[in-house]
Design a protein around this motif. Structure first.
Motif, PDB file in Angstrom:
ATOM      1  N   LEU A  93       0.847  -1.193   0.000  1.00  0.00           N
ATOM      2  CA  LEU A  93       0.000   0.000   0.000  1.00  0.00           C
ATOM      3  C   LEU A  93       0.882   1.242   0.000  1.00  0.00           C
ATOM      4  O   LEU A  93       1.810   1.341   0.800  1.00  0.00           O
ATOM      5  CB  LEU A  93      -0.894   0.002   1.247  1.00  0.00           C
ATOM      6  CG  LEU A  93      -1.732   1.263   1.500  1.00  0.00           C
ATOM      7  CD1 LEU A  93      -2.724   1.492   0.372  1.00  0.00           C
ATOM      8  CD2 LEU A  93      -2.440   1.158   2.846  1.00  0.00           C
ATOM      9  N   VAL A  94       0.594   2.152  -0.927  1.00  0.00           N
ATOM     10  CA  VAL A  94       1.264   3.448  -0.916  1.00  0.00           C
ATOM     11  C   VAL A  94       0.209   4.551  -0.877  1.00  0.00           C
ATOM     12  O   VAL A  94      -0.902   4.388  -1.382  1.00  0.00           O
ATOM     13  CB  VAL A  94       2.204   3.642  -2.139  1.00  0.00           C
ATOM     14  CG1 VAL A  94       3.319   2.619  -2.127  1.00  0.00           C
ATOM     15  CG2 VAL A  94       1.427   3.565  -3.444  1.00  0.00           C
ATOM     16  N   GLU A  95       0.591   5.651  -0.263  1.00  0.00           N
ATOM     17  CA  GLU A  95      -0.288   6.813  -0.167  1.00  0.00           C
ATOM     18  C   GLU A  95       0.191   7.874  -1.143  1.00  0.00           C
ATOM     19  O   GLU A  95       1.386   8.179  -1.196  1.00  0.00           O
ATOM     20  CB  GLU A  95      -0.281   7.362   1.251  1.00  0.00           C
ATOM     21  CG  GLU A  95      -1.207   8.544   1.460  1.00  0.00           C
ATOM     22  CD  GLU A  95      -1.209   9.045   2.885  1.00  0.00           C
ATOM     23  OE1 GLU A  95      -1.830  10.094   3.144  1.00  0.00           O
ATOM     24  OE2 GLU A  95      -0.576   8.380   3.742  1.00  0.00           O
ATOM     25  N   ALA A  96      -0.710   8.417  -1.927  1.00  0.00           N
ATOM     26  CA  ALA A  96      -0.371   9.455  -2.891  1.00  0.00           C
ATOM     27  C   ALA A  96      -0.950  10.802  -2.437  1.00  0.00           C
ATOM     28  O   ALA A  96      -1.799  10.857  -1.540  1.00  0.00           O
ATOM     29  CB  ALA A  96      -0.904   9.099  -4.267  1.00  0.00           C
ATOM     30  N   ARG A  97      -0.498  11.854  -3.065  1.00  0.00           N
ATOM     31  CA  ARG A  97      -1.027  13.190  -2.724  1.00  0.00           C
ATOM     32  C   ARG A  97      -2.526  13.262  -2.999  1.00  0.00           C
ATOM     33  O   ARG A  97      -3.290  13.866  -2.245  1.00  0.00           O
ATOM     34  CB  ARG A  97      -0.289  14.270  -3.523  1.00  0.00           C
ATOM     35  CG  ARG A  97       1.115  14.579  -3.031  1.00  0.00           C
ATOM     36  CD  ARG A  97       1.655  15.833  -3.699  1.00  0.00           C
ATOM     37  NE  ARG A  97       1.751  15.693  -5.153  1.00  0.00           N
ATOM     38  CZ  ARG A  97       2.874  15.383  -5.790  1.00  0.00           C
ATOM     39  NH1 ARG A  97       3.987  15.165  -5.102  1.00  0.00           N
ATOM     40  NH2 ARG A  97       2.895  15.285  -7.106  1.00  0.00           N
ATOM     41  N   ASP A  98      -2.934  12.649  -4.116  1.00  0.00           N
ATOM     42  CA  ASP A  98      -4.340  12.654  -4.501  1.00  0.00           C
ATOM     43  C   ASP A  98      -4.558  11.502  -5.477  1.00  0.00           C
ATOM     44  O   ASP A  98      -3.616  10.775  -5.820  1.00  0.00           O
ATOM     45  CB  ASP A  98      -4.739  13.986  -5.133  1.00  0.00           C
ATOM     46  CG  ASP A  98      -3.772  14.447  -6.215  1.00  0.00           C
ATOM     47  OD1 ASP A  98      -3.281  13.574  -6.979  1.00  0.00           O
ATOM     48  OD2 ASP A  98      -3.482  15.650  -6.302  1.00  0.00           O
ATOM     49  N   ALA A  99      -5.795  11.327  -5.924  1.00  0.00           N
ATOM     50  CA  ALA A  99      -6.123  10.205  -6.805  1.00  0.00           C
ATOM     51  C   ALA A  99      -5.393  10.296  -8.138  1.00  0.00           C
ATOM     52  O   ALA A  99      -4.968   9.275  -8.700  1.00  0.00           O
ATOM     53  CB  ALA A  99      -7.631  10.140  -7.032  1.00  0.00           C
ATOM     54  N   GLN A 100      -5.236  11.504  -8.679  1.00  0.00           N
ATOM     55  CA  GLN A 100      -4.531  11.661  -9.948  1.00  0.00           C
ATOM     56  C   GLN A 100      -3.070  11.218  -9.827  1.00  0.00           C
ATOM     57  O   GLN A 100      -2.543  10.552 -10.717  1.00  0.00           O
ATOM     58  CB  GLN A 100      -4.585  13.122 -10.406  1.00  0.00           C
ATOM     59  CG  GLN A 100      -3.858  13.399 -11.723  1.00  0.00           C
ATOM     60  CD  GLN A 100      -4.452  12.631 -12.892  1.00  0.00           C
ATOM     61  OE1 GLN A 100      -5.670  12.609 -13.062  1.00  0.00           O
ATOM     62  NE2 GLN A 100      -3.615  11.989 -13.708  1.00  0.00           N
ATOM     63  N   THR A 101      -2.447  11.538  -8.717  1.00  0.00           N
ATOM     64  CA  THR A 101      -1.065  11.103  -8.491  1.00  0.00           C
ATOM     65  C   THR A 101      -0.997   9.586  -8.357  1.00  0.00           C
ATOM     66  O   THR A 101      -0.073   8.947  -8.869  1.00  0.00           O
ATOM     67  CB  THR A 101      -0.493  11.779  -7.228  1.00  0.00           C
ATOM     68  OG1 THR A 101      -0.606  13.193  -7.349  1.00  0.00           O
ATOM     69  CG2 THR A 101       0.966  11.412  -7.026  1.00  0.00           C
ATOM     70  N   TYR A 107      -3.044   7.463  -9.733  1.00  0.00           N
ATOM     71  CA  TYR A 107      -3.272   6.944 -11.083  1.00  0.00           C
ATOM     72  C   TYR A 107      -1.988   7.008 -11.917  1.00  0.00           C
ATOM     73  O   TYR A 107      -1.615   6.039 -12.586  1.00  0.00           O
ATOM     74  CB  TYR A 107      -4.382   7.763 -11.742  1.00  0.00           C
ATOM     75  CG  TYR A 107      -4.658   7.405 -13.184  1.00  0.00           C
ATOM     76  CD1 TYR A 107      -5.405   6.279 -13.515  1.00  0.00           C
ATOM     77  CD2 TYR A 107      -4.176   8.204 -14.216  1.00  0.00           C
ATOM     78  CE1 TYR A 107      -5.660   5.954 -14.837  1.00  0.00           C
ATOM     79  CE2 TYR A 107      -4.438   7.892 -15.539  1.00  0.00           C
ATOM     80  CZ  TYR A 107      -5.175   6.762 -15.843  1.00  0.00           C
ATOM     81  OH  TYR A 107      -5.417   6.439 -17.156  1.00  0.00           O
ATOM     82  N   THR A 108      -1.296   8.141 -11.858  1.00  0.00           N
ATOM     83  CA  THR A 108      -0.044   8.288 -12.605  1.00  0.00           C
ATOM     84  C   THR A 108       0.998   7.293 -12.110  1.00  0.00           C
ATOM     85  O   THR A 108       1.714   6.670 -12.910  1.00  0.00           O
ATOM     86  CB  THR A 108       0.493   9.727 -12.452  1.00  0.00           C
ATOM     87  OG1 THR A 108      -0.493  10.645 -12.929  1.00  0.00           O
ATOM     88  CG2 THR A 108       1.790   9.913 -13.233  1.00  0.00           C
ATOM     89  N   ALA A 109       1.080   7.105 -10.791  1.00  0.00           N
ATOM     90  CA  ALA A 109       2.034   6.157 -10.219  1.00  0.00           C
ATOM     91  C   ALA A 109       1.717   4.729 -10.663  1.00  0.00           C
ATOM     92  O   ALA A 109       2.619   3.948 -10.994  1.00  0.00           O
ATOM     93  CB  ALA A 109       2.017   6.252  -8.701  1.00  0.00           C
ATOM     94  N   ALA A 110       0.428   4.367 -10.695  1.00  0.00           N
ATOM     95  CA  ALA A 110       0.030   3.011 -11.088  1.00  0.00           C
ATOM     96  C   ALA A 110       0.493   2.688 -12.501  1.00  0.00           C
ATOM     97  O   ALA A 110       1.039   1.614 -12.762  1.00  0.00           O
ATOM     98  CB  ALA A 110      -1.483   2.860 -10.973  1.00  0.00           C
ATOM     99  N   TRP A 111       0.284   3.632 -13.424  1.00  0.00           N
ATOM    100  CA  TRP A 111       0.683   3.350 -14.805  1.00  0.00           C
ATOM    101  C   TRP A 111       2.183   3.443 -14.998  1.00  0.00           C
ATOM    102  O   TRP A 111       2.745   2.776 -15.875  1.00  0.00           O
ATOM    103  CB  TRP A 111      -0.064   4.291 -15.749  1.00  0.00           C
ATOM    104  CG  TRP A 111      -1.492   3.877 -15.831  1.00  0.00           C
ATOM    105  CD1 TRP A 111      -2.577   4.508 -15.308  1.00  0.00           C
ATOM    106  CD2 TRP A 111      -1.994   2.667 -16.408  1.00  0.00           C
ATOM    107  NE1 TRP A 111      -3.726   3.789 -15.527  1.00  0.00           N
ATOM    108  CE2 TRP A 111      -3.398   2.645 -16.217  1.00  0.00           C
ATOM    109  CE3 TRP A 111      -1.396   1.592 -17.074  1.00  0.00           C
ATOM    110  CZ2 TRP A 111      -4.213   1.603 -16.651  1.00  0.00           C
ATOM    111  CZ3 TRP A 111      -2.213   0.545 -17.521  1.00  0.00           C
ATOM    112  CH2 TRP A 111      -3.592   0.562 -17.309  1.00  0.00           C
ATOM    113  N   SER A 112       2.857   4.194 -14.151  1.00  0.00           N
ATOM    114  CA  SER A 112       4.314   4.194 -14.176  1.00  0.00           C
ATOM    115  C   SER A 112       4.850   2.827 -13.753  1.00  0.00           C
ATOM    116  O   SER A 112       5.801   2.305 -14.349  1.00  0.00           O
ATOM    117  CB  SER A 112       4.855   5.275 -13.242  1.00  0.00           C
ATOM    118  OG  SER A 112       6.267   5.248 -13.199  1.00  0.00           O
ATOM    119  N   ILE A 113       4.219   2.236 -12.749  1.00  0.00           N
ATOM    120  CA  ILE A 113       4.626   0.895 -12.296  1.00  0.00           C
ATOM    121  C   ILE A 113       4.423  -0.129 -13.412  1.00  0.00           C
ATOM    122  O   ILE A 113       5.291  -0.959 -13.693  1.00  0.00           O
ATOM    123  CB  ILE A 113       3.828   0.510 -11.036  1.00  0.00           C
ATOM    124  CG1 ILE A 113       4.245   1.395  -9.862  1.00  0.00           C
ATOM    125  CG2 ILE A 113       4.048  -0.962 -10.689  1.00  0.00           C
ATOM    126  CD1 ILE A 113       3.339   1.267  -8.650  1.00  0.00           C
TER     127      ILE A 113
END
Length: 353
Positions: free
Chosen positions: A72-80, A82-88
């Motif tokens: 589990l990771v915490e992002a600044r917001d949902a858009q961040t 989402y961007t992190a998920a597709w980067s992975i």
């Protein structure tokens, strides 16, 4: 050096032989079951007898294998998030190299994710050789999580385990995607064997399977399951072979199928979450070593082959017990009468007899 623990005395017997074939192994073997439910031994034994009378025995097909761990990771917001998920997803080859640097036997084979609010759940899937792979998956996930936190902006640590794996819990995701070995077993029982050994008919078993396993489980709100008692055989087999017994929780998920084919019985058990290994914690115990050797799982083979062999034998054992119980339940009074007779007899038998 004195061991820091003792071994609990659970009665164990070998039953069989059963015949199994398929894409992993073709063999005839007895199987060990450690259980306090003594009627399980003759019940599985009856199913094993039927496997020896069927032309190809139990045909076991390994269709998939993977061990999982979610982080589990915490992002600044949902858009961040989402961007992190597709980067992975885009960096899968890079992440595979991170895993290979930590282990010779762990391989990253897949990544899945879910986003809830600003939280990103990442489910890593691994091949783990002959090990069940809990610790290997956690070690690899720890390395992956550290790498992601260092290289992807806008995210921070949540947990090394996020319950999206899912470990030792009955969940839809495990039933759908699988965790451990996914094995399908099939048996075609001739009409005469159904009558002479099971004392019933294919039509009655098929009807009971629909009414009990499918409709009954549906009404009860079962999760990705339609079976009578997979957990009974799995627990006995897991205890006898040094597995983490708590994995019968997800292991008990699965589907039983039964069809009347012109009087012959087609019977199948699908088990998507068989979590077994032939190396690792618990396998150093002398009785476990002996049992694995007798099952043919201590032979030098390609990495992963011994664990696959163990998985299909476990799945075949489940089918034997499942078939025998369903057949008994088509006949009024048979189940309780048999339990009373066998349990009274076995109460006189000491552990180790």
């Amino acid at each position: 050096m004195t061991s820091p623990y003792t071994v609990a005395a659970v009665p164990m017997r070998w039953v069989g032989p059963l015949r199994v074939s398929g894409n992993v192994v073709t063999t005839e073997t007895h199987v060990p079951l450690a259980t306090y439910e003594s009627p399980l031994w003759p019940s599985v034994g009856r199913g094993a007898k039927i496997s020896m009378l069927a032309e190809h025995g139990i045909v076991a097909t390994l269709v998939d294998e993977r061990m999982t761990r979610s982080v589990l990771v915490e992002a600044r917001d949902a858009q961040t998030a989402y961007t992190a998920a597709w980067s992975i997803e885009a960096r899968i080859d890079e992440l595979r190299d991170v895993v290979r640097a930590r282990s010779r036997f762990t391989e990253l084979i897949g990544v899945r994710h879910e986003i809830v609010a600003n939280l990103l759940f990442v489910r890593f899937e691994f091949a783990t050789g002959d090990a069940a792979g809990h610790n290997m998956a956690t070690l690899a996930s720890d390395a992956l999580l550290g790498h992601l936190l260092e290289t992807i902006p806008g995210i921070s640590y949540g947990s090394i385990s996020a319950n999206y794996c899912t470990d030792k819990k009955a969940t839809a995701i495990n039933g759908i995607l699988g965790r451990g070995k996914n094995v399908v077993t099939e048996l075609l029982v001739p009409r005469a064997v159904v009558a002479d050994v099971l004392h019933t008919t294919a039509a009655r078993i098929a009807e009971l399977n629909i009414r009990k396993n499918l409709l009954g489980t549906l009404l009860a709100g079962g999760i990705r399951s339609a079976n009578a008692h997979f957990a009974n055989m799995l627990l006995g087999f897991y205890l006898a072979t040094g597995q983490d017994a708590a994995n019968i929780v997800e292991g008990s998920q699965g589907v039983t199928m039964a069809e009347d084919r012109h009087g012959d019985l087609y019977f199948s058990c699908t088990l998507p979450n068989l979590i077994v290994g032939t190396v690792g914690n618990g396998k150093e115990l002398e009785f476990v070593e002996d049992n694995l050797a007798r099952l043919g799982c201590r032979v030098e083979r390609e990495v992963g082959e011994n664990a696959r062999r163990l998985a299909v034998i476990a799945a075949a054992t489940v089918l034997c017990g499942e078939l025998s119980l369903l057949a008994a339940q088509t006949n009024p009074g048979e189940l309780m009468r048999t339990h009373v007779q066998l349990e009274r007899h076995n109460n006189k038998v000491k552990v180790g007899d």
